[in-house]
Enzyme design. Sequence first.
Site, PDB file in Angstrom:
ATOM      1  N   ILE A 200     -16.136  26.497   8.196  1.00  5.66           N
ATOM      2  CA  ILE A 200     -16.260  25.858   6.894  1.00  5.66           C
ATOM      3  C   ILE A 200     -15.562  26.658   5.801  1.00  5.66           C
ATOM      4  O   ILE A 200     -15.549  27.891   5.836  1.00  5.66           O
ATOM      5  CB  ILE A 200     -17.760  25.650   6.532  1.00  5.66           C
ATOM      6  CG1 ILE A 200     -17.910  24.925   5.180  1.00  5.66           C
ATOM      7  CG2 ILE A 200     -18.529  26.948   6.569  1.00  5.66           C
ATOM      8  CD1 ILE A 200     -19.336  24.483   4.878  1.00  5.66           C
ATOM      9  N   CYS A 201     -14.977  25.935   4.846  1.00  4.72           N
ATOM     10  CA  CYS A 201     -14.346  26.503   3.650  1.00  4.72           C
ATOM     11  C   CYS A 201     -13.163  27.405   4.034  1.00  4.72           C
ATOM     12  O   CYS A 201     -12.163  26.939   4.544  1.00  4.72           O
ATOM     13  CB  CYS A 201     -15.390  27.236   2.819  1.00  4.72           C
ATOM     14  SG  CYS A 201     -14.899  27.544   1.108  1.00  4.72           S
ATOM     15  N   HIS A 202     -13.255  28.723   3.822  1.00  3.89           N
ATOM     16  CA  HIS A 202     -12.196  29.638   4.243  1.00  3.89           C
ATOM     17  C   HIS A 202     -12.360  30.082   5.697  1.00  3.89           C
ATOM     18  O   HIS A 202     -11.495  30.793   6.226  1.00  3.89           O
ATOM     19  CB  HIS A 202     -12.158  30.873   3.340  1.00  3.89           C
ATOM     20  CG  HIS A 202     -11.647  30.607   1.959  1.00  3.89           C
ATOM     21  ND1 HIS A 202     -12.450  30.138   0.956  1.00  3.89           N
ATOM     22  CD2 HIS A 202     -10.404  30.733   1.421  1.00  3.89           C
ATOM     23  CE1 HIS A 202     -11.739  29.990  -0.158  1.00  3.89           C
ATOM     24  NE2 HIS A 202     -10.496  30.338   0.100  1.00  3.89           N
ATOM     25  N   GLY A 280     -15.578  21.959   7.433  1.00  6.33           N
ATOM     26  CA  GLY A 280     -16.057  21.517   6.130  1.00  6.33           C
ATOM     27  C   GLY A 280     -15.229  22.140   5.027  1.00  6.33           C
ATOM     28  O   GLY A 280     -14.661  23.226   5.193  1.00  6.33           O
TER      29      GLY A 280
END
Length: 303
Positions: A200-202, A280
């Site tokens: 998710i994200c980074h 995500g």
Amino acid sequence: MIKKILITVASIIVLAFIVIYITTRPTETEDGTFIPSPLALKLATSSTTNYDNTTYENKYTGNKKVLMICTEERNMTMANGKKFSTGNHPVEMLLPILHLKNAGFDVDVVTPTGKPVKIEMWAMPEEDENVKAIYSEYKNKFENPESLNKFVNDSLSANTDYLAVLIPGGHGAMLGLPENKDLNKLIHWSYNSDMYMLAICHGPAALLAASLDGDKDSFIYNGYKIAAFPDAVDAQGPMIGYTPGNMPWIYGKKLNNLGVTIINEEADNTVFVDRKLITGASPQAANDFGKTAAQALLEEVNK
């Protein structure tokens, strides 16, 4: 009268510039690193989350687990040499764990060498009781994680305890993990073992480790689509003082060059599933990301 009005207007403009300057300046810490500015914290963090405490009727009761890979590095040196105090984002760690636990799956924690997990505590939602409770439950695991190096050397070949690998975001996922040879082995092992990969994200930046021993044609995620934190949003970080300078390198571009397509343009609540890769876009996606992962694992064990 006009002169007084002009002076008043000028004073208001000056005051506004001062406020903008102060609120958009990254905050320097005692050790000389920087955390996001007051404005950035207001815009990008929250004292609560949208965790919905989903109940899973077909809760898992077996021994299969999830292996969470975290960073043990704190400081990201930006392009201008200033150091950003980062780590893993607490919401992106803890909301997925909450859902996985609700679904019956325990989560083991590892860092590259077993040093404590670094967490962006400035992003901790201090008024969210569910998050505070799961953080307290896992605090010892975060402070005393297992070693990824030891896991790879001792437990990789015949290990059947795990259903998935979880890589939380925060800019800390870009520190050490993308070039980690042990993570390279772990990703290939999980992929070849038909496990789920959750990032998710980074967090997807760490998937770059899978390319260390090959090129685009051999990259296992070539042709995949993902949700991830957009490079364009990272580029805006210095404008509001989220980061103390421009990014030292651009992870999304590197994934693009390896054949990965990032589907979202905003740091929003996008969650995407491509085969057994669940991703995500940002902390806003953490609740749905956790639910999607938990439901996918339940379907896997109930086949």
